[in-house]
Scaffold this active site. Structure first.
Site, mmCIF file in Angstrom:
data_model
loop_
_atom_site.group_PDB
_atom_site.id
_atom_site.type_symbol
_atom_site.label_atom_id
_atom_site.label_comp_id
_atom_site.label_asym_id
_atom_site.label_seq_id
_atom_site.Cartn_x
_atom_site.Cartn_y
_atom_site.Cartn_z
ATOM 1 N N GLU A 154 -14.155 -52.814 1.963
ATOM 2 C CA GLU A 154 -13.733 -52.124 2.598
ATOM 3 C C GLU A 154 -13.883 -52.774 4.332
ATOM 4 O OE1 GLU A 154 -17.145 -48.962 1.823
ATOM 5 O OE2 GLU A 154 -15.969 -48.873 -0.244
ATOM 6 N N ASN A 195 -11.717 -55.380 -2.084
ATOM 7 C CA ASN A 195 -11.318 -53.899 -1.946
ATOM 8 C C ASN A 195 -11.662 -52.890 -1.192
ATOM 9 O OD1 ASN A 195 -10.933 -51.904 -4.706
ATOM 10 N ND2 ASN A 195 -13.821 -52.190 -4.383
ATOM 11 N N HIS A 231 -10.427 -42.834 -4.724
ATOM 12 C CA HIS A 231 -11.871 -41.740 -5.029
ATOM 13 C C HIS A 231 -10.654 -40.476 -4.275
ATOM 14 C CE1 HIS A 231 -14.851 -43.566 -5.618
ATOM 15 N NE2 HIS A 231 -14.843 -45.131 -4.503
ATOM 16 N N GLU A 259 -11.968 -47.927 -8.524
ATOM 17 C CA GLU A 259 -13.124 -47.159 -8.173
ATOM 18 C C GLU A 259 -13.019 -45.294 -8.560
ATOM 19 O OE1 GLU A 259 -15.719 -47.362 -4.897
ATOM 20 O OE2 GLU A 259 -15.321 -49.555 -5.150
ATOM 21 N N ASP A 261 -11.473 -41.846 -8.706
ATOM 22 C CA ASP A 261 -12.209 -40.719 -9.094
ATOM 23 C C ASP A 261 -11.591 -39.185 -8.818
ATOM 24 O OD1 ASP A 261 -13.859 -40.222 -6.360
ATOM 25 O OD2 ASP A 261 -15.498 -41.153 -8.022
HETATM 26 O O1 9MR Z 1 -21.239 -44.975 -6.388
HETATM 27 C C1 9MR Z 1 -22.284 -45.871 -5.453
HETATM 28 C C2 9MR Z 1 -23.725 -44.886 -5.444
HETATM 29 O O2 9MR Z 1 -24.027 -44.960 -6.887
HETATM 30 C C3 9MR Z 1 -24.381 -45.567 -3.924
HETATM 31 O O3 9MR Z 1 -25.778 -44.854 -4.195
HETATM 32 C C4 9MR Z 1 -23.708 -45.664 -3.037
HETATM 33 C C5 9MR Z 1 -23.750 -46.693 -2.019
HETATM 34 O O4 9MR Z 1 -23.251 -47.214 -0.693
HETATM 35 O O5 9MR Z 1 -22.497 -46.579 -3.429
HETATM 36 C C6 9MR Z 1 -21.528 -45.946 -4.326
HETATM 37 O O6 9MR Z 1 -20.307 -47.399 -4.821
HETATM 38 C C7 9MR Z 1 -19.524 -47.296 -3.728
HETATM 39 C C8 9MR Z 1 -18.594 -48.272 -4.019
HETATM 40 O O7 9MR Z 1 -19.808 -49.525 -4.262
HETATM 41 C C9 9MR Z 1 -17.946 -48.928 -2.758
HETATM 42 N N1 9MR Z 1 -17.133 -47.672 -3.052
HETATM 43 C C10 9MR Z 1 -17.073 -46.451 -2.673
HETATM 44 C C11 9MR Z 1 -18.282 -45.701 -3.734
HETATM 45 C C12 9MR Z 1 -18.950 -44.591 -3.605
HETATM 46 O O8 9MR Z 1 -19.931 -44.196 -2.320
#
Ligand code: 9MR
Length: 544
Positions: A154, A195, A231, A259, A261
């Site tokens: 990101e 990513n 997402h 990732e 969904d």
């Molecule tokens: O799914 C993850 C969630 O449990 C955490 O609280 C969150 C914190 O930043 O991160 C989520 O996963 C993220 C991933 O690491 C990077 N891309 C976005 C995902 C969803 O927020």
């Protein structure tokens, strides 16, 4: 057995060999279906249920041959204080994966989130050293056990700029190449990925990513892959997803959906779930259509454990299993795609073109008419859905216009149009139109409609009447009816109302004695006027 041999071969290899496609039993799990196509099917894994929930583990091991730690390999978990490394949950996942034939994606080494403040507070030179040290330790710890690392995560903003973060503020963009170099040194066998999210379609953010990957490769920076997080929102799968995957692949890197969904406004219903199935099918199909799209990872598999409702209020149901571990239509959509079809879609996988931007007219306190340029389709467009930002369907039509009813007074609506075909394919959503419903008559909160009818017409003259009805759920104390005459008509006398006439624009307010209308009640005003030969009724008459 012969079928097993075929299943182990990537489809591409079979095609290259010039052989006819073998017929074999359709796969019954995502991992088998993916493997038959030379891909993997993965999921993010949450440490909690992995440690103690048998239903979770059963589905995990049956359906997936790749895993990603949802949180356990992030910096705050692996190096919570400087130089002090902890791998408990991450090691547990890797051990589990190895025992169940699952490869592991490492997520993530350098990110602006979930990175401890001790890192964020470092001065530039120390920050770079800490990053290299972190990568050397973490990647080194898992050396030989990780299929691919998300090295940087990101690093772009949504406009295609480089994200402003403590990384970029202190180190500029140089940390990116340094991170890849450190990761390669620590585990030469691991694939190294960049990513990000909102990079699934061709847009300014994905183009920025594309340009950076090209530059890094030209500089000899060891980058092997691009992760499109995916997402997504039901009804909004980018129509150019496959094209975007292909352009990255054409740079000479692997591509993965890392990732996935596809969320909706909750509660779900059968229509939303069917649309979600179509969307999961399309995403899977897009990946399979590009040889270098190596695999798909869903960001969790059960709606019981999903980040979505915590972050997007009122949204969820984004994953292929429900909270009770029952497969949803979305699951079938993916399995069908892996087995080479749309599953009930009659083989048609082409979505209609995006509808034109809608325009709103005849906006009342409870309704509006939307009109747009029609979509086209390889078969036929069978209809359109009008959706709001949360993707709730507010109305449907078969043609390129519809009148919405049941809207809330004095409320702003931002709506888009989605075209559908008989196979269930859905276009990407049109650009949006925003309008605000009126407050309702005379400052009341109700809704009303006005019906215009010509009573009599003669050479150069006519008489007409308008019936005003309170269609709202509350009494109103006044009303205003407006229209525009299409043929230059002029009102000469009006009764049971108060007239304002400006050219062809007509406004009629209630008279003192007929403004109050109970729910469902009606009143009528009438008028005589002149015309010059043509006397069409106005195309829209609004009441507020
Ligand atoms: O799914 C993850 C969630 O449990 C955490 O609280 C969150 C914190 O930043 O991160 C989520 O996963 C993220 C991933 O690491 C990077 N891309 C976005 C995902 C969803 O927020």
């Amino acid at each position: 057995m012969l079928t097993k041999v075929w299943k182990a071969l990537p489809i591409a290899a079979v095609l290259l060999a010039g052989a006819a496609l073998p017929s074999y039993a359709a796969a019954s799990t995502l991992r088998d279906g993916a493997a038959a196509a030379g891909r993997y099917f993965g999921t993010a894994v949450a440490a909690g249920p992995l440690s103690n929930e048998s239903q979770y583990i059963t589905v995990l091991d049956r359906e997936f041959n790749s895993v990603t730690a949802e949180n356990a390999m992030k910096w705050d978990a692996t190096e919570p204080s400087a130089g002090s490394f902890s791998y408990g949950s991450a090691d547990a996942l890797v051990t589990h994966a190895q025992a169940h034939g699952q490869q592991v994606r490492g997520h993530t080494l350098v990110w602006h989130n979930q990175t401890p403040s001790w890192v964020q507070n470092l001065a530039a030179a120390d920050l770079r050293t800490a990053m290299q040290n972190h990568i050397a330790n973490v990647v080194g710890h898992f050396k030989g056990k990780i299929y691919a690392w998300d090295v940087v995560n990101e690093i772009f903003d949504d406009n295609g700029g480089f994200r402003s973060s403590f990384w970029s503020q202190k180190l500029g963009q140089t940390f990116v190449a340094d991170a890849f170099t450190a990761a390669r040194a620590a585990d030469p066998a691991a694939k190294l990925y960049i990513n990000d999210y909102n990079v699934e379609g061709v847009n300014s953010k994905s183009t920025a990513m594309y340009n950076l990957v090209r530059t890094l490769k030209s500089q000899g920076v060891p980058i092997d892959g691009v992760g499109l997080q995916a997402h997504l929102i039901v009804g909004q799968v980018p129509s150019d997803l496959q094209q975007n995957i292909q352009r990255f692949a054409d740079l000479g890197v692997d591509v993965a959906l890392t990732e996935l969904d596809i969320r909706m406004q909750t509660p779900s219903d059968s229509t939303k779930l069917a649309n979600q199935r179509t969307d999961y099918n399309r995403v899977t199909t897009a990946c399979l259509a590009v040889t270098r799209c190596v695999g798909i990872t869903v960001w969790g598999f059960t709606d019981k454990y999903s980040w979505v409702p915590d972050v997007f209020s009122g949204q969820g149901a984004a994953l292929p299993y429900n909270e009770n571990y029952q497969a949803k239509p979305a699951y079938t959509g993916m399995l069908d795609a892996l087995n080479g079809g749309t599953g009930g879609g009659g083989g048609d996988t082409q979505a209609p073109t995006t509808p034109g931007t809608p325009t709103a007219s005849t906006v009342t306190s409870s309704g509006a008419t939307l009109t747009w340029t029609a979509s086209t389709d390889n078969t036929a467009v069978t209809g359109y859905d009008i959706v709001n930002a949360a993707n709730t369907v507010l109305g449907s039509s078969t043609g390129a216009t519809t009148t919405l009813t049941g809207l809330t007074p004095a409320t702003s609506y931002t709506l888009r149009v989605i075209a559908k075909d008989a196979a269930g394919n859905r276009s990407t959503a049109s650009a949006s139109v925003t309008f605000t419903t009126t407050t309702g008559g005379g400052g009341g909160s109700g809704a009303c409609t006005a019906t215009y009818s010509v009573v009599n017409s003669w050479q150069n003259g006519f008489q007409a009447g308008v019936t005003v009805t309170n269609t709202g759920t509350a009494a109103i104390t006044g009303w205003t009816v407006t229209w525009t005459f299409p043929n230059g008509q002029t009102i000469t006398q009006l009764w049971n109302g108060t007239l304002t006439q400006s050219g062809s624009a007509i406004t009629v307010r209630n008279a003192s004695y007929n403004g109050a209308l109970g729910v469902g009640a009606s009143t009528t005003f009438g008028f005589t006027g002149t015309h010059t030969g043509t006397n069409n009724a106005p195309s829209s008459v609004t009441c507020s």
